[in-house]
Design a protein around this motif. Structure first.
Motif, PDB file in Angstrom:
ATOM      1  N   ARG A  59      32.992  39.786  45.712  1.00 45.32           N
ATOM      2  CA  ARG A  59      33.558  40.144  44.408  1.00 45.32           C
ATOM      3  C   ARG A  59      34.633  41.217  44.546  1.00 45.32           C
ATOM      4  O   ARG A  59      35.665  41.164  43.881  1.00 45.32           O
ATOM      5  N   ALA A  60      34.371  42.185  45.413  1.00 46.29           N
ATOM      6  CA  ALA A  60      35.350  43.254  45.617  1.00 46.29           C
ATOM      7  C   ALA A  60      36.640  42.692  46.203  1.00 46.29           C
ATOM      8  O   ALA A  60      37.744  43.062  45.789  1.00 46.29           O
ATOM      9  N   ALA A  61      36.493  41.774  47.157  1.00 41.27           N
ATOM     10  CA  ALA A  61      37.677  41.169  47.782  1.00 41.27           C
ATOM     11  C   ALA A  61      38.454  40.341  46.763  1.00 41.27           C
ATOM     12  O   ALA A  61      39.690  40.383  46.719  1.00 41.27           O
ATOM     13  N   GLU A  62      37.712  39.602  45.924  1.00 41.53           N
ATOM     14  CA  GLU A  62      38.395  38.785  44.913  1.00 41.53           C
ATOM     15  C   GLU A  62      39.165  39.667  43.935  1.00 41.53           C
ATOM     16  O   GLU A  62      40.296  39.353  43.570  1.00 41.53           O
ATOM     17  N   ASN A  63      38.561  40.757  43.514  1.00 39.19           N
ATOM     18  CA  ASN A  63      39.232  41.638  42.555  1.00 39.19           C
ATOM     19  C   ASN A  63      40.490  42.259  43.153  1.00 39.19           C
ATOM     20  O   ASN A  63      41.487  42.445  42.453  1.00 39.19           O
ATOM     21  N   LEU A  64      40.452  42.579  44.435  1.00 41.75           N
ATOM     22  CA  LEU A  64      41.655  43.097  45.092  1.00 41.75           C
ATOM     23  C   LEU A  64      42.757  42.038  45.101  1.00 41.75           C
ATOM     24  O   LEU A  64      43.931  42.331  44.825  1.00 41.75           O
ATOM     25  N   SER A 100      38.532  46.548  36.936  1.00 41.03           N
ATOM     26  CA  SER A 100      38.919  45.477  37.845  1.00 41.03           C
ATOM     27  C   SER A 100      39.864  44.491  37.167  1.00 41.03           C
ATOM     28  O   SER A 100      39.940  44.413  35.937  1.00 41.03           O
ATOM     29  N   ALA A 101      40.546  43.714  37.989  1.00 37.28           N
ATOM     30  CA  ALA A 101      41.481  42.713  37.474  1.00 37.28           C
ATOM     31  C   ALA A 101      40.754  41.659  36.649  1.00 37.28           C
ATOM     32  O   ALA A 101      41.217  41.259  35.575  1.00 37.28           O
ATOM     33  N   LEU A 102      39.589  41.212  37.133  1.00 39.80           N
ATOM     34  CA  LEU A 102      38.854  40.176  36.405  1.00 39.80           C
ATOM     35  C   LEU A 102      38.359  40.705  35.067  1.00 39.80           C
ATOM     36  O   LEU A 102      38.392  39.994  34.056  1.00 39.80           O
TER      37      LEU A 102
END
Length: 212
Positions: free
Chosen positions: A29-34, A100-102
């Motif tokens: 999840r952290a990687a996706e948000n980055l 976060s972006a999401l």
């Protein structure tokens, strides 16, 4: 006498506290948000490729959230299109320090869906009331409805300035809620061709809406 837990016991406790896969899921999840944050920054710089990837990666979740709020597939498709047009126009305002972006995307989608519910409710009430009862609506609610309709009219007028192929590709992607790959399969053309049509169409639409 105090008994210290064995190493094996400590490991068992940690496994119980952190079920298998929890750390991996959190990392993913952290990687996706980055990655999504980078795509939003690209959208803020009018990077159509970044916008295309952002749409492909998030549109299903955005549509699902909007559909749960509106309970109507047609309205949900229209509102999802409005959400991505708003993302394209306001992505430069995304601040990762505030969330976060999401979360930013889903909050924007939820607000847009709620606005649509309120607007539709107001419209239904206006159709069933007369005279002074109509005047009882809050000024802000009426203003919001007028602005929404004007924005929709501007989008429709902007779409009319596109070529038929551009309009077809954009309509399938935003009104139809399809990914770029699905649009390519539907039209029987290559994915790069679809991306090019949508990229060029979005650029023309952006100009017609007066977005800098």
């Amino acid at each position: 006498m105090t008994t210290r837990p064995s190493a094996a016991g400590g490991d068992a406790f940690r496994r119980a506290a952190c079920p298998p896969g929890t750390g991996t899921a959190t990392t993913a999840r952290a990687a996706e948000n980055l990655e999504l944050a980078q795509l939003l920054r690209g959208c803020g710089r009018a990077d159509q490729e970044a916008f295309a990837e952002l749409y492909d990666r998030t549109s299903a979740r955005v549509f699902g959230l909007v559909l749960r709020v509106l309970q109507d597939a047609g309205y949900a498709e229209e509102t999802t299109q409005e959400v991505y047009l708003q993302i394209w126009r306001t992505a430069s305002g995304f601040d990762p320090a505030k969330g976060s972006a999401l979360t930013w995307l889903m909050t924007l989608a939820h607000r847009r869906a709620v606005d649509r519910v309120r607007a539709e409710q107001a419209h239904s009430q206006r159709e069933n009331t007369y005279g002074s009862r109509v005047l009882g609506y809050d000024f802000d609610e009426v203003t919001e409805e007028v602005e929404r309709r004007l924005e929709q009219q501007a989008v429709v007028a902007g779409l009319a300035t596109l070529t038929e192929t551009q309009r077809e590709a954009i309509s399938l992607a935003y009104y139809g809620g399809r990914t770029y790959a699905e649009v390519a399969r539907h039209l029987g053309v290559g994915l790069p061709t679809v991306k090019s049509r949508i990229r060029d169409g979005l650029t023309r639409l952006k100009r017609s809406l007066g977005v800098p």
